[in-house]
Design a protein around this motif. Structure first.
Motif, PDB file in Angstrom:
ATOM      1  N   TYR A 198    -107.379 -25.982 -18.101  1.00 29.49           N
ATOM      2  CA  TYR A 198    -107.623 -26.800 -16.971  1.00 29.49           C
ATOM      3  C   TYR A 198    -106.601 -28.009 -16.923  1.00 29.49           C
ATOM      4  N   GLU A 199    -107.067 -28.708 -17.750  1.00 28.91           N
ATOM      5  CA  GLU A 199    -106.856 -30.306 -17.868  1.00 28.91           C
ATOM      6  C   GLU A 199    -104.953 -29.587 -18.510  1.00 28.91           C
ATOM      7  N   TYR A 200    -104.565 -28.799 -19.214  1.00 31.72           N
ATOM      8  CA  TYR A 200    -103.255 -29.392 -19.150  1.00 31.72           C
ATOM      9  C   TYR A 200    -102.417 -28.408 -17.826  1.00 31.72           C
ATOM     10  N   GLU A 201    -103.254 -27.301 -17.192  1.00 34.87           N
ATOM     11  CA  GLU A 201    -102.622 -27.171 -15.808  1.00 34.87           C
ATOM     12  C   GLU A 201    -102.378 -28.517 -14.733  1.00 34.87           C
ATOM     13  N   ALA A 202    -103.137 -29.329 -14.523  1.00 30.82           N
ATOM     14  CA  ALA A 202    -103.267 -30.672 -14.172  1.00 30.82           C
ATOM     15  C   ALA A 202    -102.252 -31.268 -14.643  1.00 30.82           C
ATOM     16  N   ARG A 203    -101.954 -31.413 -15.522  1.00 29.08           N
ATOM     17  CA  ARG A 203    -101.360 -32.184 -16.371  1.00 29.08           C
ATOM     18  C   ARG A 203     -99.937 -32.262 -16.246  1.00 29.08           C
ATOM     19  N   ASN A 204     -99.198 -30.699 -16.107  1.00 30.39           N
ATOM     20  CA  ASN A 204     -98.577 -29.960 -16.303  1.00 30.39           C
ATOM     21  C   ASN A 204     -98.034 -29.563 -15.201  1.00 30.39           C
ATOM     22  N   ILE A 205     -98.784 -29.828 -13.915  1.00 36.23           N
ATOM     23  CA  ILE A 205     -98.193 -29.979 -12.188  1.00 36.23           C
ATOM     24  C   ILE A 205     -96.961 -30.331 -12.058  1.00 36.23           C
ATOM     25  N   ALA A 206     -96.871 -31.718 -13.044  1.00 38.64           N
ATOM     26  CA  ALA A 206     -95.798 -32.353 -12.149  1.00 38.64           C
ATOM     27  C   ALA A 206     -94.575 -31.571 -12.246  1.00 38.64           C
ATOM     28  N   PHE A 207     -94.926 -31.213 -13.775  1.00 39.14           N
ATOM     29  CA  PHE A 207     -93.185 -30.374 -14.494  1.00 39.14           C
ATOM     30  C   PHE A 207     -93.106 -29.153 -14.146  1.00 39.14           C
ATOM     31  N   PHE A 208     -94.065 -28.480 -14.028  1.00 42.70           N
ATOM     32  CA  PHE A 208     -93.693 -26.661 -13.524  1.00 42.70           C
ATOM     33  C   PHE A 208     -94.423 -26.030 -12.153  1.00 42.70           C
TER      34      PHE A 208
ATOM     35  N   ALA B 232     -99.047 -19.873 -16.668  1.00 43.70           N
ATOM     36  CA  ALA B 232     -98.329 -18.727 -18.119  1.00 43.70           C
ATOM     37  C   ALA B 232     -97.506 -20.091 -19.173  1.00 43.70           C
ATOM     38  N   LEU B 233     -97.203 -20.977 -19.188  1.00 44.51           N
ATOM     39  CA  LEU B 233     -96.891 -21.850 -19.663  1.00 44.51           C
ATOM     40  C   LEU B 233     -97.982 -22.900 -20.351  1.00 44.51           C
ATOM     41  N   SER B 234     -98.906 -23.649 -18.894  1.00 47.66           N
ATOM     42  CA  SER B 234     -99.977 -24.109 -20.103  1.00 47.66           C
ATOM     43  C   SER B 234    -101.008 -23.038 -20.788  1.00 47.66           C
ATOM     44  N   MET B 235    -100.804 -22.132 -20.233  1.00 45.49           N
ATOM     45  CA  MET B 235    -102.218 -21.685 -21.569  1.00 45.49           C
ATOM     46  C   MET B 235    -101.252 -20.935 -22.365  1.00 45.49           C
TER      47      MET B 235
END
Length: 252
Positions: free
Chosen positions: A54-64, A72-75
């Motif tokens: 979740y930490e990766y997903e939340a951080r990556n919302i601004a990019f993806f 998928a990219l966060s995983m």
């Protein structure tokens, strides 16, 4: 495009969220995360893999952005970093396959959805406002069989006050005569209430923690709650009457 109200008074427009309001979605994401955790468990003994993802997903919302591709990219990123680069190419391929399976998953309408949307659309203009990956959301709308009911289908990158304000301006509808229906307080309800609109919260049994991280006062005067969408036509009729009374000066 203006949306002239179906009557002189009352609600002028009703908006619907899509995922977990009209059809099942989060269940499939939860299953995908569980499979991801099983893959990672072969490399590390961690109890908080879900939190780390979740930490990766939340951080990556601004990019993806939101949706399957961002997950998928966060995983992949999380898998490489959590395993310190030890994850195999074969398991990376398994993670990509998880995402592809999500994208191919058939749309399953929630009980009573078609009848409820049809009933409201018979008396009011209705729009669909959803966020996520453009191609995936377009595909789900087509597969749902509901697209013919909506005056407009809006797929946006974020559902916040500026987005709703922009859409309402485009529609030519004042916030005070707009009702948004959805399962997420954060994305569907709170921004509309802040603009002066109305919200009907229909909670789903599972919610992504990013969407769950928000609360709205239960006693908010412009908020209604339903256990299922079947009750929506009655709520819409009641709000029509309430707004008509306000406009006639019966109520303060």
């Amino acid at each position: 495009m203006d949306f002239p109200p179906s009557s002189a008074r009352g609600l002028a427009l009703v908006g619907f969220d899509a995922d977990d309001t009209l059809w099942r979605s989060q269940d499939h994401f939860d299953a995908a995360q569980a499979e991801f955790e099983r893959i990672i468990a072969a490399y590390v003994d961690l109890q908080d893999v879900g939190q780390r993802l979740y930490e990766y997903e939340a951080r990556n919302i601004a990019f993806f952005g939101y949706g399957v591709k961002g997950m998928a990219l966060s995983m992949v990123e999380a898998a490489v970093e959590i395993t310190e680069g030890r994850i195999s190419a074969a398991d990376i391929h398994r993670i990509v396959a998880i995402a592809k399976a999500l994208l191919r998953h058939p749309v399953e309408l929630l009980p009573g959805v078609r009848a409820a949307v049809e009933a409201v659309a018979a008396t009011h203009p209705v729009v669909l406002i959803t966020k996520g990956d453009l191609f995936h959301q377009e595909a789900k709308v087509r597969q749902s069989g509901l697209s013919d009911l909506f005056r407009r289908i809006e797929i946006v990158s974020e559902k916040d006050e500026p987005t709703y304000a922009r859409l309402l301006e485009e529609f030519g509808v004042p916030a005070a005569r707009f009702l948004m229906v959805g399962n997420s307080l954060r994305s569907d309800i709170a921004p509309v209430l802040a603009l002066g609109g109305w919200g009907v919260h229909v909670p789903y049994h599972t919610t992504w923690r990013h969407e769950a991280a928000h609360e709205v006062a239960a006693e908010h005067p412009r908020l209604r709650r339903l256990a299922a969408l079947e009750g929506l036509p009655s709520v819409v009729a009641t709000l029509d009457t309430l707004l008509a009374m306000d406009e006639q000066g019966v109520r303060a």
